[in-house]
Design a protein around this motif. Sequence first.
Motif, short mmCIF file in Angstrom:
data_model
loop_
_atom_site.label_atom_id
_atom_site.label_comp_id
_atom_site.label_asym_id
_atom_site.label_seq_id
_atom_site.Cartn_x
_atom_site.Cartn_y
_atom_site.Cartn_z
N LEU A 37 0.86 -1.18 0.00
CA LEU A 37 0.00 0.00 0.00
C LEU A 37 0.90 1.23 0.00
O LEU A 37 1.53 1.55 1.00
N GLU A 38 0.93 1.91 -1.15
CA GLU A 38 1.77 3.09 -1.30
C GLU A 38 0.94 4.35 -1.14
O GLU A 38 -0.06 4.54 -1.85
N ARG A 43 4.50 8.91 -1.39
CA ARG A 43 5.18 7.82 -2.09
C ARG A 43 5.89 6.88 -1.11
O ARG A 43 6.89 6.26 -1.44
N ARG A 44 5.35 6.76 0.09
CA ARG A 44 5.89 5.84 1.10
C ARG A 44 4.92 4.68 1.32
O ARG A 44 3.70 4.86 1.20
N ASN A 45 5.45 3.53 1.65
CA ASN A 45 4.63 2.34 1.84
C ASN A 45 4.18 2.20 3.29
O ASN A 45 4.90 2.56 4.22
N ILE A 46 2.97 1.63 3.45
CA ILE A 46 2.50 1.28 4.80
C ILE A 46 3.37 0.13 5.30
O ILE A 46 3.48 -0.91 4.67
N HIS A 47 3.97 0.33 6.47
CA HIS A 47 5.06 -0.54 6.94
C HIS A 47 4.83 -0.85 8.43
O HIS A 47 4.38 0.00 9.19
N SER A 48 5.15 -2.06 8.84
CA SER A 48 5.07 -2.41 10.26
C SER A 48 6.24 -3.30 10.63
O SER A 48 6.81 -3.99 9.77
N HIS A 49 6.61 -3.29 11.90
CA HIS A 49 7.71 -4.11 12.40
C HIS A 49 7.52 -4.34 13.89
O HIS A 49 6.56 -3.86 14.48
N TYR A 65 7.13 4.13 5.05
CA TYR A 65 8.54 3.75 4.90
C TYR A 65 8.91 3.72 3.42
O TYR A 65 8.09 3.41 2.55
N GLY A 66 10.17 4.00 3.16
CA GLY A 66 10.71 3.88 1.81
C GLY A 66 10.74 5.21 1.07
O GLY A 66 10.33 6.25 1.59
#
Length: 292
Positions: A37-38, A43-49, A65-66
């Motif tokens: 999902l951008e 222009r960043r992606n949905i990110h989890s950690h 992220y990104g």
Amino acid sequence: KDENNFFVMKKWNEEPPNNTDIEAVIDLVKNGDLVRLEHFQSRRNIHSHNQPAPVSKRHFQVTGYGENGTGDANDVWRLEIVGGKEGEVLNTVTSKLKFHHYFVKCVLTCSTKNLPKWGFEQGEVSCNPTTRDPNSMWNVEDNHFSKLPNSSVHDLAPSFFSRFIESHKVMLQGNSGLKPKEGEMTSRPWEWPINLRGQWFSAGDDKTRIYLLGNPVIWWANIVFLIIFLFIYSYSSFKCQRGVSESPEITQERENTMVSASWLFLGWGLHYIPFWTMGRVLYVHHYYPALL
């Protein structure tokens, strides 16, 4: 909604084709697909950690992220259509979605809590290890792609009862999330009938403030009348149970009085008692409908 709500849904391992390319092959999004999902604007992606969320510490953090849509493996989500079959095509508006993080094994959710001031008090988005979280369901409101056929939203209009139930769910959810501001004077339901605490209002400048407090005579008289009603109602019910004989005129007059007073007491209770179950911020003016 605004432009910050726009996302590009992409395959997990490749970029989407040019939207204006007439030779591009349409590959519809399906239940079980791995996607990224951008965010359209950043222009960043949905990110989890594996880091705790800023407010909901039992959830995992979700970030953007990104650069220019390029991130890492923690940007990959498995799309689930709730109640859908394997391979079922995703539909705008009607499909209810869940996004399962491919590695962390959590679901993208709205925690119903607000971020601190550094987050402009926006709603917190996190990743919940409890996959049955009722706030983890999403839907696609708009879909812009030139090669897809146009459809009318009117064809998907819900019934009156569906909208009625949904609107009340939204109101209850929105009210439960209201929290007091810094330095704000709030109160609890037990304080209202005895007129224990009022409410401050600003008068438009830093020096002038207005304090709202109920008229003690009216407030405390209301308590007295409530107690009198309960005593008379109990006494009348006790006499009926004991079979005390009275003239028909007195009996009829008492029944008419008790019915009228009971309706007033019911109105007071319906406007007052539900506030005891609410977790949202409360003020003394919430008691006014019951008092009237």
